[in-house]
Design a protein around this motif. Structure first.
Motif, mmCIF file in Angstrom:
data_model
loop_
_atom_site.group_PDB
_atom_site.id
_atom_site.type_symbol
_atom_site.label_atom_id
_atom_site.label_comp_id
_atom_site.label_asym_id
_atom_site.label_seq_id
_atom_site.Cartn_x
_atom_site.Cartn_y
_atom_site.Cartn_z
ATOM 1 N N LEU A 276 12.455 -14.855 1.647
ATOM 2 C CA LEU A 276 11.530 -14.019 2.397
ATOM 3 C C LEU A 276 12.220 -13.358 3.586
ATOM 4 C CD1 LEU A 276 8.324 -16.251 2.446
ATOM 5 C CD2 LEU A 276 9.142 -14.681 0.689
ATOM 6 N N THR A 277 11.765 -12.157 3.900
ATOM 7 C CA THR A 277 12.298 -11.381 5.018
ATOM 8 C C THR A 277 11.148 -10.872 5.871
ATOM 9 O OG1 THR A 277 12.236 -9.272 3.837
ATOM 10 C CG2 THR A 277 14.218 -10.635 3.541
ATOM 11 N N VAL A 278 11.508 -10.174 6.947
ATOM 12 C CA VAL A 278 10.493 -9.605 7.828
ATOM 13 C C VAL A 278 9.587 -8.651 7.057
ATOM 14 C CG1 VAL A 278 10.135 -8.137 9.844
ATOM 15 C CG2 VAL A 278 11.936 -9.868 9.874
ATOM 16 N N TRP A 279 10.120 -7.987 6.061
ATOM 17 C CA TRP A 279 9.307 -7.071 5.244
ATOM 18 C C TRP A 279 8.117 -7.800 4.644
ATOM 19 C CZ3 TRP A 279 7.888 -7.030 0.080
ATOM 20 C CH2 TRP A 279 7.296 -5.852 -0.379
ATOM 21 N N HIS A 280 8.301 -9.048 4.236
ATOM 22 C CA HIS A 280 7.208 -9.813 3.643
ATOM 23 C C HIS A 280 6.117 -10.107 4.673
ATOM 24 C CE1 HIS A 280 10.412 -10.669 0.626
ATOM 25 N NE2 HIS A 280 9.394 -10.597 -0.197
ATOM 26 N N ILE A 281 6.499 -10.324 5.926
ATOM 27 C CA ILE A 281 5.484 -10.509 6.969
ATOM 28 C C ILE A 281 4.659 -9.239 7.114
ATOM 29 C CG2 ILE A 281 5.054 -10.964 9.408
ATOM 30 C CD1 ILE A 281 7.526 -12.658 9.512
ATOM 31 N N HIS A 282 5.339 -8.090 7.136
ATOM 32 C CA HIS A 282 4.627 -6.826 7.297
ATOM 33 C C HIS A 282 3.678 -6.561 6.125
ATOM 34 C CE1 HIS A 282 6.569 -5.613 10.944
ATOM 35 N NE2 HIS A 282 7.790 -5.597 10.414
ATOM 36 N N ILE A 283 4.103 -6.850 4.912
ATOM 37 C CA ILE A 283 3.250 -6.596 3.755
ATOM 38 C C ILE A 283 2.094 -7.593 3.717
ATOM 39 C CG2 ILE A 283 4.374 -8.013 1.993
ATOM 40 C CD1 ILE A 283 3.293 -4.352 1.579
ATOM 41 N N ALA A 284 2.343 -8.834 4.166
ATOM 42 C CA ALA A 284 1.265 -9.816 4.255
ATOM 43 C C ALA A 284 0.232 -9.397 5.299
ATOM 44 C CB ALA A 284 1.835 -11.189 4.603
ATOM 45 N N LEU A 285 0.693 -8.857 6.422
ATOM 46 C CA LEU A 285 -0.223 -8.345 7.436
ATOM 47 C C LEU A 285 -1.045 -7.179 6.890
ATOM 48 C CD1 LEU A 285 2.015 -8.474 10.634
ATOM 49 C CD2 LEU A 285 -0.216 -9.591 10.373
ATOM 50 N N LYS A 286 -0.420 -6.322 6.099
ATOM 51 C CA LYS A 286 -1.149 -5.207 5.499
ATOM 52 C C LYS A 286 -2.239 -5.729 4.571
ATOM 53 C CE LYS A 286 -0.458 -0.943 2.858
ATOM 54 N NZ LYS A 286 0.541 -0.056 2.185
ATOM 55 N N LEU A 287 -1.910 -6.718 3.765
ATOM 56 C CA LEU A 287 -2.892 -7.320 2.868
ATOM 57 C C LEU A 287 -4.051 -7.908 3.667
ATOM 58 C CD1 LEU A 287 -3.243 -8.200 -0.249
ATOM 59 C CD2 LEU A 287 -2.580 -10.449 0.593
ATOM 60 N N ALA A 288 -3.741 -8.622 4.754
ATOM 61 C CA ALA A 288 -4.779 -9.247 5.572
ATOM 62 C C ALA A 288 -5.645 -8.192 6.256
ATOM 63 C CB ALA A 288 -4.141 -10.169 6.612
ATOM 64 N N ARG A 289 -5.057 -7.097 6.699
ATOM 65 C CA ARG A 289 -5.842 -6.054 7.358
ATOM 66 C C ARG A 289 -6.810 -5.402 6.381
ATOM 67 N NH1 ARG A 289 -0.259 -4.059 10.110
ATOM 68 N NH2 ARG A 289 -0.288 -5.502 11.895
ATOM 69 N N ILE A 290 -6.361 -5.186 5.151
ATOM 70 C CA ILE A 290 -7.262 -4.624 4.141
ATOM 71 C C ILE A 290 -8.376 -5.616 3.824
ATOM 72 C CG2 ILE A 290 -7.422 -3.842 1.738
ATOM 73 C CD1 ILE A 290 -4.538 -2.823 2.025
ATOM 74 N N ALA A 291 -8.018 -6.886 3.685
ATOM 75 C CA ALA A 291 -9.023 -7.922 3.421
ATOM 76 C C ALA A 291 -10.027 -8.002 4.570
ATOM 77 C CB ALA A 291 -8.341 -9.271 3.213
ATOM 78 N N ASP A 292 -9.557 -7.833 5.794
ATOM 79 C CA ASP A 292 -10.435 -7.869 6.956
ATOM 80 C C ASP A 292 -11.413 -6.696 6.919
ATOM 81 O OD1 ASP A 292 -11.318 -8.943 9.433
ATOM 82 O OD2 ASP A 292 -10.183 -7.407 10.498
#
Length: 321
Positions: free
Chosen positions: A288-304
């Motif tokens: 895992l890299t920082v890119w995965h954190i950013h994509i996980a945050l994007k997923l969470a923002r859409i879910a929110d």
């Protein structure tokens, strides 16, 4: 009540809980934490027998819940007696979910790794996880941040909003108090294994619906992210969630892992002790890299956004009925 939850989510997503206000008066969680500490100090006597400490832990939980019911009903009654009461009630309710703070804390881990390297990343992730950070490499720091995002999205956003929708300010306040109690005393440690038993079991129970809803939200959000997979999210949930040490945390973590094609959970160190645990997700890309954190945050923002939309729709349907 779903209208209150909807409005509280919208307000908290936009403004969060201001730092200046926290510095002046603290936060409802800090007030709840003070009460839990008082109960723990006074009623959790180390000289008492195991069953006696367990009974006192049950009593402490009942006192905590009773206090939240009484205080929330008094606050709601007082606020609704004034002209701008509904607005003030929404502002009070907006202190219960934690969308903005969760997003900013997880994003801070990514920023720390990008600007300060692994040492900065370890310090940032130590703010949101309980595991030992000193020996984590970049992949482990990223994994810890994403796990925290997944689990706390359920515990810190979906659950308080859901219980607020069911029980108004009282429902949200009782949930927040119980969840705080679990985080403070619901541990299998020599001091809290007996006294915190009731808090831990009650928290498991009241988080059941939110953890399942969170998994569905993550799977649905994956439709809107290139390369993410709603099908793999649900496959991971059905395959892996039941193997998590928690009856609830495995659902959002497995959904996040499956959606992004990564592996979460697994063995980790707490207080110098290695905790063996199954991985959530098949982990197509374990580094895992920082890119995965950013994509996980994007997923969470859409879910929110989906969660807010769902509560808005429920409020409209109830109003029309």
């Amino acid at each position: 009540m779903f209208l209150l939850a909807f409005a509280a989510l919208v307000v908290e997503r936009i403004i969060g809980y201001p730092d200046w206000l926290f510095r002046r008066i603290g936060h409802p969680v800090t007030w709840i934490g003070w009460l839990i500490t008082q109960l723990d100090d006074r009623w959790n006597r180390e000289t008492a027998e195991f069953q006696e400490r367990r009974r006192m832990g049950v009593l402490a939980l009942l006192v905590l819940i009773g206090a939240m019911i009484a205080i929330s009903l008094l606050v709601e009654t007082a606020l609704l007696s004034v002209v701008i009461g509904p607005v003030l009630l929404v502002l009070v309710a907006a202190t219960l979910p934690a969308q903005k703070s969760l997003d900013s804390h997880v994003d801070a881990v990514a920023t720390a790794l990008e600007t300060g390297g692994i040492e900065a990343g370890r310090k940032a992730v130590a703010m949101i996880v309980g595991r030992d950070p000193e020996h984590l490499d970049e992949a482990a720091v990223c994994r810890a941040a994403i796990e925290s995002l997944a689990e706390n999205f359920s515990d810190g956003i979906v659950a308080p909003a859901l219980w607020m929708g069911v029980g108004g300010l009282m429902g949200g306040a009782v949930y927040k108090a119980a969840n705080t109690a679990d985080s403070m005393i619901g541990h299998r440690s020599p001091r809290h294994e007996a006294f915190g038993w009731a808090a831990a079991r009650f928290d498991d129970l009241i988080n059941l619906p939110a953890s399942r809803l969170t998994a569905l939200l993550f799977a649905a959000a994956a439709f809107f992210i290139e390369g993410a997979s709603p099908r793999e999210a649900m496959r991971a949930v059905l395959r892996d969630a039941k193997h998590h040490r928690s009856p609830n945390a495995g659902w959002p973590e497995a959904a996040m892992a499956g959606a992004l094609g990564i592996a979460l959970a697994g063995p980790r160190s707490y207080g110098g002790r290695i905790i063996e645990a199954r991985f959530m997700g098949e982990g197509g890309n374990p580094q895992l890299t920082v890119w995965h954190i950013h994509i996980a945050l994007k997923l969470a923002r859409i879910a929110d956004a989906m969660l807010i939309g769902l509560f808005g729709l429920l409020a409209l349907v109830i109003w029309l009925i």
